[in-house]
Design a protein around this motif. Structure first.
Motif, PDB file in Angstrom:
ATOM      1  N   THR A 226      -6.094  -5.610  15.523  1.00 11.76           N
ATOM      2  CA  THR A 226      -4.631  -5.536  15.433  1.00 11.76           C
ATOM      3  C   THR A 226      -4.064  -6.585  14.480  1.00 11.76           C
ATOM      4  O   THR A 226      -2.910  -6.479  14.058  1.00 11.76           O
ATOM      5  CB  THR A 226      -3.986  -5.731  16.820  1.00 11.76           C
ATOM      6  OG1 THR A 226      -4.334  -7.027  17.331  1.00 11.76           O
ATOM      7  CG2 THR A 226      -4.466  -4.662  17.796  1.00 11.76           C
ATOM      8  N   LYS A 229      -3.087  -5.523  10.325  1.00 10.98           N
ATOM      9  CA  LYS A 229      -1.793  -5.030   9.839  1.00 10.98           C
ATOM     10  C   LYS A 229      -0.869  -6.150   9.377  1.00 10.98           C
ATOM     11  O   LYS A 229      -0.288  -6.057   8.285  1.00 10.98           O
ATOM     12  CB  LYS A 229      -1.126  -4.167  10.917  1.00 10.98           C
ATOM     13  CG  LYS A 229       0.184  -3.536  10.459  1.00 10.98           C
ATOM     14  CD  LYS A 229       0.765  -2.627  11.523  1.00 10.98           C
ATOM     15  CE  LYS A 229       2.079  -2.007  11.048  1.00 10.98           C
ATOM     16  NZ  LYS A 229       2.658  -1.120  12.103  1.00 10.98           N
ATOM     17  N   GLU A 233       0.613  -6.742   5.575  1.00 15.22           N
ATOM     18  CA  GLU A 233       2.049  -6.852   5.346  1.00 15.22           C
ATOM     19  C   GLU A 233       2.384  -8.136   4.586  1.00 15.22           C
ATOM     20  O   GLU A 233       3.222  -8.138   3.683  1.00 15.22           O
ATOM     21  CB  GLU A 233       2.795  -6.806   6.681  1.00 15.22           C
ATOM     22  CG  GLU A 233       4.286  -7.025   6.586  1.00 15.22           C
ATOM     23  CD  GLU A 233       5.026  -5.985   5.773  1.00 15.22           C
ATOM     24  OE1 GLU A 233       6.165  -6.264   5.359  1.00 15.22           O
ATOM     25  OE2 GLU A 233       4.463  -4.882   5.550  1.00 15.22           O
TER      26      GLU A 233
END
Length: 242
Positions: A226, A229, A233
């Protein structure tokens, strides 16, 4: 009554919340110029922005008045000297830490782990910026430290997306670097230090050339998919800004 556009313009489809539509449209005309363009015709500008030619002409008149564009002798349009002046002002005031550090701090806040920005430094890898995790157990790299150029997720990114080094490395480990380029990031446990995990993604300059790598590090037992991401970004936010 003015006719309604059958195809929404780029400015209308990406309008600034609370902004002025005319300004959005004028700015898309400036953004229509790409690397290698010396000038663009009215038709090219209208096509790239999906604006009517009549609208494009009115906007160009304002941009020309502000010296942001200039009409050339052949009727085409080029960027004006005000763009060069603004670029000089920006370059004189630009400070990389004001761009990179806020993004790293946000990455740490989102993940609770340590974030860094690495660049190539000769035959080594330089930790140019670093924001530590608030957790007591973490790796203790500092800004300014030189790290191996061939180990660690940041190193792998710098190799994979550096064209010359990628060609050299391809003879040794082509599948790895091809996979990194395909997925756009790299994760590993123990690549540089045992029990340390890392996630890295490339950051590119506005011209598409590799600028550096954003890296998130943590003890292996705290690694999670997780966390990929927010790293991607952060790299996306820095791309074109460094």
């Amino acid at each position: 009554m003015p006719r309604k556009a059958q195809i929404e313009s780029l400015a209308d489809s990406h309008a600034a919340p609370g902004g002025a539509a005319a300004v959005d449209r004028a700015l898309t005309l400036l953004s229509a110029f790409r690397t290698g363009d010396t000038s663009l015709s009215l038709a090219e500008l209208a096509s790239r922005t999906q604006l009517y030619k009549s609208t494009t002409l009115r906007l160009l008149a304002s941009l020309e008045h502000a010296r942001l564009v200039q009409r050339l002798d052949d009727g085409n349009y080029g960027l004006g000297n005000e763009v060069a002046r603004l670029n000089a002002v920006y370059a004189a005031s630009f400070s990389l830490d004001r761009v990179v550090l806020p993004v790293l701090r946000q990455l740490v806040a989102a993940t609770g782990e340590s974030a860094a920005y690495h660049v190539r430094q000769g035959e080594a890898r330089l930790c140019l910026y670093r924001v530590d995790s608030p957790q007591p157990i973490r790796d203790h790299i500092r800004a300014g430290d030189l790290l191996p150029a061939d180990r660690g997720t940041g190193a792998r990114i710098l190799i994979a997306f550096d064209t010359d080094r990628a060609k050299a490395a391809a003879r040794k480990d082509h599948p790895l670097y091809a996979r990194i380029r395909e997925q756009g990031y790299y994760t590993a446990v123990g690549d540089r230090l045992a029990e340390v995990a890392g996630i890295s993604a490339p950051v590119f300059r506005a011209d598409g050339v590799l600028a550096g790598a954003v890296t998130l590090t943590m003890p292996a037992n705290r690694y999670s998919e997780t966390q990929v991401k927010p790293v991607l970004e952060a790299a996306r936010r820095l791309t074109g800004q460094v």
